[in-house]
Design a protein around this motif. Sequence first.
Motif, PDB file in Angstrom:
ATOM      1  N   GLY A  79       3.734  -4.963  14.030  1.00  0.00           N
ATOM      2  CA  GLY A  79       3.842  -4.355  12.714  1.00  0.00           C
ATOM      3  C   GLY A  79       4.552  -3.021  12.774  1.00  0.00           C
ATOM      4  O   GLY A  79       4.196  -2.160  13.584  1.00  0.00           O
ATOM      5  N   GLU A  80       5.578  -2.859  11.948  1.00  0.00           N
ATOM      6  CA  GLU A  80       6.282  -1.586  11.854  1.00  0.00           C
ATOM      7  C   GLU A  80       6.628  -1.338  10.395  1.00  0.00           C
ATOM      8  O   GLU A  80       7.132  -2.212   9.707  1.00  0.00           O
ATOM      9  CB  GLU A  80       7.564  -1.598  12.697  1.00  0.00           C
ATOM     10  CG  GLU A  80       8.353  -0.299  12.625  1.00  0.00           C
ATOM     11  CD  GLU A  80       9.599  -0.314  13.502  1.00  0.00           C
ATOM     12  OE1 GLU A  80      10.678   0.080  13.012  1.00  0.00           O
ATOM     13  OE2 GLU A  80       9.481  -0.724  14.670  1.00  0.00           O
ATOM     14  N   HIS A  81       6.320  -0.133   9.923  1.00  0.00           N
ATOM     15  CA  HIS A  81       6.582   0.230   8.535  1.00  0.00           C
ATOM     16  C   HIS A  81       7.311   1.557   8.472  1.00  0.00           C
ATOM     17  O   HIS A  81       6.899   2.523   9.124  1.00  0.00           O
ATOM     18  CB  HIS A  81       5.277   0.315   7.742  1.00  0.00           C
ATOM     19  CG  HIS A  81       4.583  -0.997   7.600  1.00  0.00           C
ATOM     20  ND1 HIS A  81       3.758  -1.514   8.576  1.00  0.00           N
ATOM     21  CD2 HIS A  81       4.623  -1.916   6.596  1.00  0.00           C
ATOM     22  CE1 HIS A  81       3.307  -2.692   8.174  1.00  0.00           C
ATOM     23  NE2 HIS A  81       3.814  -2.954   6.983  1.00  0.00           N
ATOM     24  N   THR A  82       8.387   1.602   7.704  1.00  0.00           N
ATOM     25  CA  THR A  82       9.181   2.813   7.529  1.00  0.00           C
ATOM     26  C   THR A  82       9.391   3.087   6.049  1.00  0.00           C
ATOM     27  O   THR A  82       9.714   2.176   5.282  1.00  0.00           O
ATOM     28  CB  THR A  82      10.555   2.673   8.204  1.00  0.00           C
ATOM     29  OG1 THR A  82      10.386   2.523   9.614  1.00  0.00           O
ATOM     30  CG2 THR A  82      11.424   3.898   7.929  1.00  0.00           C
ATOM     31  N   VAL A  83       9.177   4.324   5.652  1.00  0.00           N
ATOM     32  CA  VAL A  83       9.587   4.782   4.328  1.00  0.00           C
ATOM     33  C   VAL A  83      10.739   5.752   4.542  1.00  0.00           C
ATOM     34  O   VAL A  83      10.603   6.747   5.268  1.00  0.00           O
ATOM     35  CB  VAL A  83       8.443   5.452   3.561  1.00  0.00           C
ATOM     36  CG1 VAL A  83       8.951   5.975   2.209  1.00  0.00           C
ATOM     37  CG2 VAL A  83       7.295   4.460   3.339  1.00  0.00           C
ATOM     38  N   LEU A  84      11.863   5.433   3.939  1.00  0.00           N
ATOM     39  CA  LEU A  84      13.094   6.194   4.121  1.00  0.00           C
ATOM     40  C   LEU A  84      13.415   6.964   2.842  1.00  0.00           C
ATOM     41  O   LEU A  84      13.471   6.384   1.763  1.00  0.00           O
ATOM     42  CB  LEU A  84      14.244   5.256   4.487  1.00  0.00           C
ATOM     43  CG  LEU A  84      15.620   5.852   4.758  1.00  0.00           C
ATOM     44  CD1 LEU A  84      16.371   4.982   5.756  1.00  0.00           C
ATOM     45  CD2 LEU A  84      16.452   5.954   3.464  1.00  0.00           C
ATOM     46  N   PHE A  85      13.612   8.268   2.986  1.00  0.00           N
ATOM     47  CA  PHE A  85      14.057   9.121   1.886  1.00  0.00           C
ATOM     48  C   PHE A  85      15.498   9.521   2.185  1.00  0.00           C
ATOM     49  O   PHE A  85      15.750  10.237   3.166  1.00  0.00           O
ATOM     50  CB  PHE A  85      13.182  10.365   1.774  1.00  0.00           C
ATOM     51  CG  PHE A  85      11.757  10.089   1.390  1.00  0.00           C
ATOM     52  CD1 PHE A  85      11.353  10.127   0.058  1.00  0.00           C
ATOM     53  CD2 PHE A  85      10.811   9.794   2.365  1.00  0.00           C
ATOM     54  CE1 PHE A  85      10.035   9.878  -0.293  1.00  0.00           C
ATOM     55  CE2 PHE A  85       9.489   9.550   2.021  1.00  0.00           C
ATOM     56  CZ  PHE A  85       9.106   9.587   0.680  1.00  0.00           C
ATOM     57  N   ALA A  86      16.437   9.052   1.384  1.00  0.00           N
ATOM     58  CA  ALA A  86      17.860   9.316   1.617  1.00  0.00           C
ATOM     59  C   ALA A  86      18.388  10.259   0.544  1.00  0.00           C
ATOM     60  O   ALA A  86      18.440   9.910  -0.648  1.00  0.00           O
ATOM     61  CB  ALA A  86      18.655   8.007   1.591  1.00  0.00           C
TER      62      ALA A  86
ATOM     63  N   MET B  75       0.832  -1.202   0.000  1.00  0.00           N
ATOM     64  CA  MET B  75       0.000   0.000   0.000  1.00  0.00           C
ATOM     65  C   MET B  75       0.871   1.258   0.000  1.00  0.00           C
ATOM     66  O   MET B  75       0.618   2.206  -0.748  1.00  0.00           O
ATOM     67  CB  MET B  75      -0.905   0.016   1.233  1.00  0.00           C
ATOM     68  CG  MET B  75      -2.053  -0.954   1.200  1.00  0.00           C
ATOM     69  SD  MET B  75      -2.895  -1.061   2.814  1.00  0.00           S
ATOM     70  CE  MET B  75      -3.324   0.656   3.105  1.00  0.00           C
ATOM     71  N   LEU B  76       1.894   1.268   0.837  1.00  0.00           N
ATOM     72  CA  LEU B  76       2.785   2.421   0.906  1.00  0.00           C
ATOM     73  C   LEU B  76       3.561   2.584  -0.395  1.00  0.00           C
ATOM     74  O   LEU B  76       3.775   3.711  -0.872  1.00  0.00           O
ATOM     75  CB  LEU B  76       3.734   2.278   2.089  1.00  0.00           C
ATOM     76  CG  LEU B  76       3.074   2.212   3.469  1.00  0.00           C
ATOM     77  CD1 LEU B  76       4.124   1.988   4.559  1.00  0.00           C
ATOM     78  CD2 LEU B  76       2.260   3.465   3.756  1.00  0.00           C
ATOM     79  N   LEU B  77       3.986   1.464  -0.974  1.00  0.00           N
ATOM     80  CA  LEU B  77       4.673   1.507  -2.264  1.00  0.00           C
ATOM     81  C   LEU B  77       3.781   2.116  -3.337  1.00  0.00           C
ATOM     82  O   LEU B  77       4.220   2.943  -4.139  1.00  0.00           O
ATOM     83  CB  LEU B  77       5.096   0.090  -2.665  1.00  0.00           C
ATOM     84  CG  LEU B  77       5.726  -0.066  -4.058  1.00  0.00           C
ATOM     85  CD1 LEU B  77       7.024   0.723  -4.158  1.00  0.00           C
ATOM     86  CD2 LEU B  77       5.964  -1.542  -4.363  1.00  0.00           C
TER      87      LEU B  77
ATOM     88  N   ILE C 226      12.479  -2.772  -1.194  1.00  0.00           N
ATOM     89  CA  ILE C 226      11.453  -3.185  -0.236  1.00  0.00           C
ATOM     90  C   ILE C 226      12.032  -4.328   0.585  1.00  0.00           C
ATOM     91  O   ILE C 226      12.443  -5.357   0.029  1.00  0.00           O
ATOM     92  CB  ILE C 226      10.152  -3.625  -0.924  1.00  0.00           C
ATOM     93  CG1 ILE C 226       9.601  -2.498  -1.797  1.00  0.00           C
ATOM     94  CG2 ILE C 226       9.112  -4.025   0.111  1.00  0.00           C
ATOM     95  CD1 ILE C 226       9.931  -2.628  -3.254  1.00  0.00           C
ATOM     96  N   HIS C 227      12.090  -4.158   1.902  1.00  0.00           N
ATOM     97  CA  HIS C 227      12.783  -5.101   2.763  1.00  0.00           C
ATOM     98  C   HIS C 227      11.854  -5.596   3.877  1.00  0.00           C
ATOM     99  O   HIS C 227      11.141  -4.811   4.500  1.00  0.00           O
ATOM    100  CB  HIS C 227      14.016  -4.442   3.384  1.00  0.00           C
ATOM    101  CG  HIS C 227      14.856  -3.716   2.373  1.00  0.00           C
ATOM    102  ND1 HIS C 227      15.743  -4.350   1.538  1.00  0.00           N
ATOM    103  CD2 HIS C 227      14.903  -2.407   2.040  1.00  0.00           C
ATOM    104  CE1 HIS C 227      16.326  -3.460   0.742  1.00  0.00           C
ATOM    105  NE2 HIS C 227      15.829  -2.279   1.030  1.00  0.00           N
ATOM    106  N   SER C 228      11.893  -6.887   4.123  1.00  0.00           N
ATOM    107  CA  SER C 228      11.025  -7.511   5.120  1.00  0.00           C
ATOM    108  C   SER C 228      11.846  -8.116   6.249  1.00  0.00           C
ATOM    109  O   SER C 228      12.858  -8.778   6.001  1.00  0.00           O
ATOM    110  CB  SER C 228      10.170  -8.606   4.484  1.00  0.00           C
ATOM    111  OG  SER C 228       9.328  -8.075   3.484  1.00  0.00           O
TER     112      SER C 228
END
Length: 250
Positions: free
Chosen positions: A193-200, A154-156, A183-185
């Motif tokens: 449940g933990e979800h992170t979107v990282l902008f580098a 969903m986040l993707l 995308i890493h699991s």
Amino acid sequence: MEKDRQETLKIGLVGYGRMGRLVKETIEKTSGVECAGIVSPEYNSELGQIGGKLDVIIDFSHPSNLDMIVSYAEKNHTPVVFATTGYSAEQIKEIEQLSQTVPVVYTANFSLGITVFQQVLRQITPVLRDVFDIEIIEKHHKMKLDSPSGTAKMLLQAVEEGREYEKKYGREGFGKRGDEIGIHSVRGGTIAGEHTVLFAGEDEILEITHQAHSRQIFATGAVQAAKFAAGQNPDLYDMNDVLFKKEVTE
């Protein structure tokens, strides 16, 4: 026509694992709803074995139950809340087709925080995507079967709106980064449940993280979605509609 909100909604629950049990407990604590029956190995093998008419179905089970649910819902014009993840592309098409006949709420995550998370990503990604690399990391308990999680997908989808990337599911080997999203699991312990979107970017990192400290948020959301679905016309809905009260269209 919208169902009389004063009536008690009779909910058929498919699945009686950890989440199914929690949904049943939540139903018992929520006014205006009752659990009319359960489909699981220790109860009934199909929805038709539950006595009486069901007003809504909540599914927290396994993709293998989809055909049974669709068959019952189509025959009895019963709204469905799909909370199961791991569906194939073909099964998602079945769900979409069902929504032409009955109200369907389908999402991989029923929490308010994740719904807002998606909205934030849609706003900031177009601003950052040309100068920041993007990675998605999700963590769940060791019993979770599907990977990556439905929520990560969903986040993707929110990140990819307006532009498609090459997807890298985990990394190994050699090679420079391309126009891609990783995308890493992670699976272990009892992580709810933990979800992170990282902008580098150059010399700066922006991380947005959502942590579920309890599965209760998903059960509460599913019951809320069931109450919503009972008053809707056939269509495909998600938690944005449930939380922000999409109007019934006649």
